[in-house]
Enzyme design. Structure first.
Site, short mmCIF file in Angstrom:
data_model
loop_
_atom_site.label_atom_id
_atom_site.label_comp_id
_atom_site.label_asym_id
_atom_site.label_seq_id
_atom_site.Cartn_x
_atom_site.Cartn_y
_atom_site.Cartn_z
N HIS A 124 16.66 38.09 6.50
CA HIS A 124 16.93 36.69 7.03
C HIS A 124 17.05 36.82 8.58
O HIS A 124 17.52 37.89 8.96
CB HIS A 124 18.04 36.03 6.52
CG HIS A 124 18.27 34.62 6.86
ND1 HIS A 124 18.68 34.36 8.12
CD2 HIS A 124 17.96 33.58 6.26
CE1 HIS A 124 18.80 32.83 8.14
NE2 HIS A 124 18.20 32.32 6.92
N ASP A 157 24.89 41.73 4.73
CA ASP A 157 24.86 40.21 4.60
C ASP A 157 24.89 39.52 3.20
O ASP A 157 23.78 39.83 2.43
CB ASP A 157 23.46 39.96 5.14
CG ASP A 157 22.99 38.64 5.01
OD1 ASP A 157 23.77 37.71 4.45
OD2 ASP A 157 21.96 38.26 5.58
N GLN A 217 23.58 35.26 0.20
CA GLN A 217 22.86 35.04 -1.30
C GLN A 217 23.52 35.78 -2.42
O GLN A 217 23.38 35.61 -3.53
CB GLN A 217 21.51 35.14 -1.06
CG GLN A 217 20.54 34.49 -0.10
CD GLN A 217 20.59 32.85 -0.41
OE1 GLN A 217 21.21 32.53 -1.43
NE2 GLN A 217 20.41 32.14 0.49
N LYS A 227 27.31 27.78 0.80
CA LYS A 227 26.43 28.23 -0.28
C LYS A 227 27.23 28.45 -1.40
O LYS A 227 26.42 28.66 -2.57
CB LYS A 227 25.62 29.52 -0.03
CG LYS A 227 24.57 29.28 1.47
CD LYS A 227 23.68 30.69 1.54
CE LYS A 227 23.28 30.42 2.84
NZ LYS A 227 22.04 29.67 3.17
N CYS A 263 13.19 31.53 7.13
CA CYS A 263 13.78 32.24 8.10
C CYS A 263 13.56 33.75 7.86
O CYS A 263 14.54 34.73 8.08
CB CYS A 263 15.25 31.99 8.16
SG CYS A 263 15.65 30.21 8.70
N1 7TS Z 1 21.45 35.70 5.34
C1 7TS Z 1 20.93 35.47 4.27
C2 7TS Z 1 20.32 35.95 3.50
C3 7TS Z 1 20.67 33.80 4.18
O1 7TS Z 1 20.01 33.28 2.87
C4 7TS Z 1 21.13 32.94 5.05
C5 7TS Z 1 20.94 31.58 4.89
C6 7TS Z 1 21.83 33.43 5.97
C7 7TS Z 1 21.92 34.70 6.31
C8 7TS Z 1 22.43 32.70 7.35
O2 7TS Z 1 23.58 31.83 6.58
P1 7TS Z 1 24.31 30.61 7.42
O3 7TS Z 1 25.04 29.92 6.57
O4 7TS Z 1 24.93 31.30 8.73
O5 7TS Z 1 22.98 29.70 7.92
N2 7TS Z 1 19.79 31.39 4.32
C9 7TS Z 1 19.05 29.86 4.01
C10 7TS Z 1 18.07 29.77 3.33
O6 7TS Z 1 17.77 30.54 2.47
N3 7TS Z 1 17.57 28.28 3.18
O7 7TS Z 1 18.50 27.82 4.18
C11 7TS Z 1 19.41 28.73 4.70
#
Ligand code: 7TS
Length: 428
Positions: free
Chosen positions: A130, A206, A209, A232, A374
Site C-alpha cells: 500500500h 504493516d 489488513q 478497520k 492505493c
Molecule cells: N496498509 C494497508 C495494507 C492498508 O490496507 C491500508 C488502508 C493502509 C496501510 C493505510 O491505512 P490507514 O488507516 O492509515 O489509512 N487501506 C485501505 C484500503 O484498502 N481501502 O481504503 C483504505
C-alpha cells in the site's frame, strides 16, 4: 450497554445484530450489503456506546487533571492501551497510539529511519505494498541517499522468495504488509522475518489488513515494529497503534514534540517522557482510544480464530460463486485460494470499468471499492488499470456473497455481456 456477542449457534446473526447500520440502514429500499470493510469496518453498538459514555459522562483531558472525571478518563485511556496491547500480545509500554497505520509507519520512518538509515543503505519492501508502506520509505531514501529494493510477487500476487537471501544482503530495514489490501495475499512472515533478522535487518510489518482479520501475536511473529489501524477493526477512525520492541523504541528520538511527551522543559531545552508517551505529543484521540479498547474487547469475545475461519469460508464460497461468471469474462486476481488470502477479493468483469461496476452494484445496495486501492505500482506491474474489490468481515454472510453475484448479473445484463465476456454480445 448491550452485550455484544453470544457464542451460540446463531453467533453470526447476533453479530450482524450488533451493528446498527446493518440492522437498520437501507439503500434505495434495499438491504445494505457492505463489502468494503478493507477500507473501513462498520462499528458495533458497544463501540458506539463507549464513545457516547465517554463524551456524556467523563469527558476530560488525560494525564493532567486531578479531579475525578479526569482521573477516570486517564484510566480508561490507559486501560484501552492495555486491551489493544493484549490483543496483539504486546506489553502496553511498547504500544504507541497513532492516528492510523500511515502515521505509525511515518513515525518509524522519521524517527528510527532518520537515526539509522545512511547513504547507500538498502530498504527492502515488496511489490504489493500500500502507498502508506511505500511512500514514507521512498521519501526516507531520497532524504538519506538510501535505496529501495523489492521482493517480487508473481502473477498470482504471491511473494517470490527464491532470491530472498541475495535481496537481504546488506539490508537495514524490511518493511512489508502482513496482508495485501489489493489481493488479500498473506505474507509468509514465518519465512521472511527470521531470514531478515539473520541478515541483520529490522522488520516493520504493516498489519492494517491482518490485525482485523486473524490472530496476531507480535512476540511469536518476532517483528520489530507492527502498525495497525483501529477503524478497520470495529474502532473509530483517527486511532491506530504502533508496536515496537522496547530497545528500539527506547533508542529512538521523538517523532513529534510538544505537550505530554516531555518530562521537563527549561528555556534551554527538554527531556522526554517514558515510553510510550514519548511518542504521543499533544492531546491524544482519547475517545478513539477508548473506542479501540471496546472494539478489541468485542473482537476477542468473538474470537480471532473464529474471525479467520469465518472469512476463509466466505472467501471459499465467493471464489466458487465467482467461478460461475468466469465463462462470461469475470477474472479474479490474486492467489484464489482461501488458505492464502485474508479478507479481500479483487476482480474485473469483462470489459466493464470497475467504477461502472461499483456504481451498478451500489444501485443494488452492494458496496464495493473500485480503483487502484492505493497500490499503483502493483497495478502497473500487473497491467491492470483498476480492479473491483469485495472485502469481507465478521458481519458478512453467504447471502451477502449471493447479493454480490446477483448484482454482478444485473451489471452483465446492463452491459449486455455475452458468453465470451464481450459487451453487446448478450446471448441470453
Ligand atoms: N496498509 C494497508 C495494507 C492498508 O490496507 C491500508 C488502508 C493502509 C496501510 C493505510 O491505512 P490507514 O488507516 O492509515 O489509512 N487501506 C485501505 C484500503 O484498502 N481501502 O481504503 C483504505
Amino acid at each position: 450497554m448491550r452485550a455484544c456477542v453470544a457464542d451460540d449457534a446463531s453467533k453470526l446473526a447476533r453479530i450482524v445484530g450488533d451493528f446498527p447500520i446493518l440492522r437498520e440502514r437501507t439503500v434505495r429500499g434495499r438491504r445494505l450489503v457492505y463489502l468494503d470493510s478493507a477500507a473501513t469496518s462498520q462499528k458495533p453498538q458497544c463501540v458506539i456506546d463507549a464513545l457516547v459514555t465517554y463524551y456524556s459522562t467523563y469527558n476530560a483531558n488525560i494525564h493532567r487533571g486531578v479531579y475525578e472525571i479526569a482521573a477516570r478518563a486517564t484510566d480508561a485511556f490507559e486501560d484501552a492501551r492495555a486491551k489493544v496491547a493484549r490483543f496483539v500480545n504486546a506489553n502496553p509500554r511498547d504500544l504507541v497510539w497513532t492516528r492510523n497505520t500511515t502515521e505509525a509507519i511515518n513515525l518509524v520512518a522519521h524517527s528510527w529511519g532518520g537515526a539509522n538509515i545512511k547513504p547507500g543503505d538498502v530498504i527492502l519492501v515488496t511489490q504489493l505494498e500500500h502507498h502508506s508502506n511505500l511512500v514514507p520509505w521512498q521519501e526516507l531514501a531520497a532524504k538519506t541517499g538510501a535505496r529501495l529494493a523489492y521482493v517480487p510477487v508473481d502473477d498470482r500476487g504471491l511473494h517470490v522468495l527464491d532470491d530472498l537471501d541475495d535481496l537481504l544482503d546488506g539490508v537495514k530495514l524490511v518493511a512489508l504488509s502482513h496482508v495485501s489490501n489489493t489481493l488479500g495475499t498473506i505474507a509468509p512472515l514465518d519465512v521472511i522475518v527470521p531470514r531478515a533478522h539473520a541478515a541483520g535487518a529490522v522488520v516493520l510489518v504493516d498489519g492494517a489488513q491482518a490485525a482485523p482479520n486473524m490472530p496476531v501475536d507480535v512476540k511469536a511473529l518476532d517483528v520489530d515494529f507492527y502498525a495497525f489501524s483501529g477503524h478497520k477493526m470495529c474502532a473509530p477512525t483517527g486511532i491506530g497503534a504502533l508496536y515496537g520492541k522496547r530497545a528500539l523504541l527506547e533508542a529512538m528520538p521523538p517523532f513529534l514534540t510538544g505537550g505530554d511527551m516531555i518530562r521537563t522543559v527549561t528555556y534551554e531545552g527538554a527531556t522526554f517522557n517514558d515510553l510510550p508517551w514519548k511518542f504521543e505529543a499533544g492531546t491524544s484521540n482519547i475517545a478513539g482510544a477508548i473506542g479501540f479498547g471496546a472494539a478489541v474487547e468485542y473482537l476477542s469475545q468473538i474470537g480471532m480464530e473464529w474471525v479467520r475461519e469465518h472469512e476463509r469460508s466466505l472467501a471459499s464460497y465467493a471464489f466458487e460463486r465467482l467461478r460461475e461468471l468466469e465463462p462470461r469474462g469475470l477474472v479474479v486476481y490474486g492467489p484464489r485460494d482461501p488458505d492464502l488470502v485474508a479478507d479481500v477479493i479483487s476482480f474485473n468483469y469483462a470489459d466493464i470499468h470497475p467504477h461502472d461496476l461499483a456504481s451498478i452494484l451500489d444501485g443494488e445496495g452492494v458496496c464495493i471499492r473500485a480503483g487502484h486501492h492505493c497500490t499503483m505500482p502493483l497495478m502497473e506491474k500487473m497491467g491492470w488499470p483498476a480492479t473491483a474489490r469485495a472485502s469481507f468481515y465478521i458481519y458478512n454472510t453467504k447471502q451477502d456473497v449471493d447479493a454480490l453475484i446477483d448484482a454482478l448479473g444485473k451489471a452483465a445484463a446492463i452491459f449486455k455481456i455475452g458468453r465470451a465476456g464481450v459487451a453487446g454480445a448478450l446471448d441470453g
